[in-house]
Scaffold this motif. Structure first.
Motif, PDB file in Angstrom:
ATOM      1  N   ASP A   1      28.888 -16.723  70.709  1.00 35.09           N
ATOM      2  CA  ASP A   1      27.663 -17.361  71.191  1.00 35.09           C
ATOM      3  C   ASP A   1      27.389 -18.668  70.457  1.00 35.09           C
ATOM      4  OD1 ASP A   1      25.592 -17.047  73.175  1.00 35.09           O
ATOM      5  OD2 ASP A   1      24.157 -16.859  71.524  1.00 35.09           O
ATOM      6  N   ALA A   2      28.254 -19.009  69.508  1.00 39.05           N
ATOM      7  CA  ALA A   2      28.171 -20.301  68.824  1.00 39.05           C
ATOM      8  C   ALA A   2      29.305 -21.222  69.266  1.00 39.05           C
ATOM      9  CB  ALA A   2      28.216 -20.104  67.307  1.00 39.05           C
ATOM     10  N   THR A   3      29.927 -20.921  70.402  1.00 42.14           N
ATOM     11  CA  THR A   3      31.027 -21.738  70.915  1.00 42.14           C
ATOM     12  C   THR A   3      30.794 -22.025  72.397  1.00 42.14           C
ATOM     13  OG1 THR A   3      32.341 -19.777  71.500  1.00 42.14           O
ATOM     14  CG2 THR A   3      32.642 -20.680  69.297  1.00 42.14           C
ATOM     15  N   GLY A   4      31.583 -22.927  72.935  1.00 48.86           N
ATOM     16  CA  GLY A   4      31.423 -23.285  74.332  1.00 48.86           C
ATOM     17  C   GLY A   4      30.130 -24.046  74.567  1.00 48.86           C
TER      18      GLY A   4
ATOM     19  N   SER B   1      29.955 -33.905  63.998  1.00 47.48           N
ATOM     20  CA  SER B   1      31.237 -33.272  63.686  1.00 47.48           C
ATOM     21  C   SER B   1      31.023 -31.939  62.965  1.00 47.48           C
ATOM     22  CB  SER B   1      32.107 -34.201  62.823  1.00 47.48           C
ATOM     23  OG  SER B   1      31.497 -34.456  61.572  1.00 47.48           O
ATOM     24  N   LEU B   2      29.848 -31.779  62.358  1.00 49.96           N
ATOM     25  CA  LEU B   2      29.512 -30.514  61.715  1.00 49.96           C
ATOM     26  C   LEU B   2      29.491 -29.371  62.727  1.00 49.96           C
ATOM     27  CD1 LEU B   2      28.519 -29.025  59.149  1.00 49.96           C
ATOM     28  CD2 LEU B   2      26.197 -29.625  59.831  1.00 49.96           C
TER      29      LEU B   2
ATOM     30  N   ALA C   1      31.837 -24.319  64.810  1.00 51.21           N
ATOM     31  CA  ALA C   1      32.421 -23.553  65.910  1.00 51.21           C
ATOM     32  C   ALA C   1      33.838 -23.103  65.562  1.00 51.21           C
ATOM     33  CB  ALA C   1      32.430 -24.395  67.189  1.00 51.21           C
ATOM     34  N   ARG C   2      34.638 -24.000  65.015  1.00 50.51           N
ATOM     35  CA  ARG C   2      36.017 -23.657  64.659  1.00 50.51           C
ATOM     36  C   ARG C   2      36.058 -22.591  63.574  1.00 50.51           C
ATOM     37  NH1 ARG C   2      40.145 -23.337  67.469  1.00 50.51           N
ATOM     38  NH2 ARG C   2      40.119 -21.283  66.533  1.00 50.51           N
ATOM     39  N   GLU C   3      35.166 -22.714  62.609  1.00 48.55           N
ATOM     40  CA  GLU C   3      35.095 -21.733  61.528  1.00 48.55           C
ATOM     41  C   GLU C   3      34.844 -20.339  62.071  1.00 48.55           C
ATOM     42  OE1 GLU C   3      32.543 -21.056  57.384  1.00 48.55           O
ATOM     43  OE2 GLU C   3      31.644 -22.179  59.052  1.00 48.55           O
ATOM     44  N   ARG C   4      33.958 -20.235  63.036  1.00 50.85           N
ATOM     45  CA  ARG C   4      33.630 -18.934  63.603  1.00 50.85           C
ATOM     46  C   ARG C   4      34.773 -18.370  64.444  1.00 50.85           C
ATOM     47  NH1 ARG C   4      29.589 -21.330  61.801  1.00 50.85           N
ATOM     48  NH2 ARG C   4      27.565 -20.343  61.375  1.00 50.85           N
ATOM     49  N   LEU C   5      35.414 -19.203  65.211  1.00 52.88           N
ATOM     50  CA  LEU C   5      36.530 -18.733  66.027  1.00 52.88           C
ATOM     51  C   LEU C   5      37.697 -18.263  65.170  1.00 52.88           C
ATOM     52  CD1 LEU C   5      36.522 -21.357  68.921  1.00 52.88           C
ATOM     53  CD2 LEU C   5      35.754 -18.978  68.999  1.00 52.88           C
TER      54      LEU C   5
END
Length: 221
Positions: free
Chosen positions: A130-133, A175-176, A181-185
């Motif tokens: 839910d923190a992506t897309g 960019s943060l 998002a990348r960190e969570r994925l």
């Protein structure tokens, strides 16, 4: 019992979200519930959907208090509060323990325990997805907005560090959001979660490519 427990958890959780800001409100809890059940349908293993749904509704009930500094850890506090609420309603102790573990293990913070059950892993993945897309970009922007201007923190700016602008070089930029998002994925536990994460990451990348174009990094198309 499944529908009864989910309905109970939703009813118990809603008052706690009344003071929540958009990134962690009852709508977020509902999306996480829907996402976690979608992942459960795709994982191929037996899932206690009763526990999963209830945990999804209750997982962020401590967020408003953490935001105002009244508690330090919304995972730990929320797990204990949920356990007390459910016990008062006569929910079985094994179900309470399972829900409590899901809530304690849903965060990426270093102090959170590893999710040990499938239900906890599915809740973790749904929360991170839910923190992506598209939804995630809006949520993460809300989070940056919440943090901007707090004592000791600088305001975030709508900019990109790849463009050299001295006036904003020392401030958080968009960019943060991509990094978060990348960190969570990168932390996802389940195969269905990783598959959905890959799809959402494609959109996230295309969004930031467009964002860079609009800033004139490579010339807006």
């Amino acid at each position: 019992m499944e529908r009864e427990l989910e309905a109970l958890a939703r009813e118990l959780s809603i008052p706690y979200y009344e003071a929540a800001l958009p990134a962690h409100d009852s709508f977020h809890a509902n999306r996480v519930r829907d996402l976690s059940l979608r992942l459960a349908d795709e994982c191929g293993d037996a899932v206690d959907r009763d526990v999963l749904s209830a945990a999804a509704w209750l997982h962020d009930i401590g967020r408003p208090l953490e935001r105002t500094g009244e508690i330090d850890d919304h995972d730990e506090w929320g797990a204990g509060e949920a356990a007390d609420l459910l016990a008062a309603e006569g929910v079985a102790t094994d179900r309470i323990a399972a829900i409590e573990h899901c809530i304690r293990a849903h965060s990426i913070r270093a102090s959170s325990p590893e999710p040990e059950t499938l239900e906890a892993k599915l809740l973790f993945d749904a929360d991170k997805l839910d923190a992506t897309g598209a939804v995630g970009i809006v949520r993460l922007a809300c989070i940056v907005g919440e943090r901007s201007g707090r004592t000791g923190e600088k305001h975030a700016v709508i900019d990109d560090s790849s463009v050299q602008r001295p006036a904003t070089a020392d401030r958080p930029d968009v960019s943060l959001l991509r990094e978060w998002a990348r960190e969570r994925l990168d932390e996802l536990y389940t195969d269905p979660g990783r598959r959905l994460g890959a799809s959402r990451w494609e959109f996230t990348e295309s969004f930031f490519a467009r964002f860079a174009d609009e800033l004139g990094v490579e010339g807006e198309r």
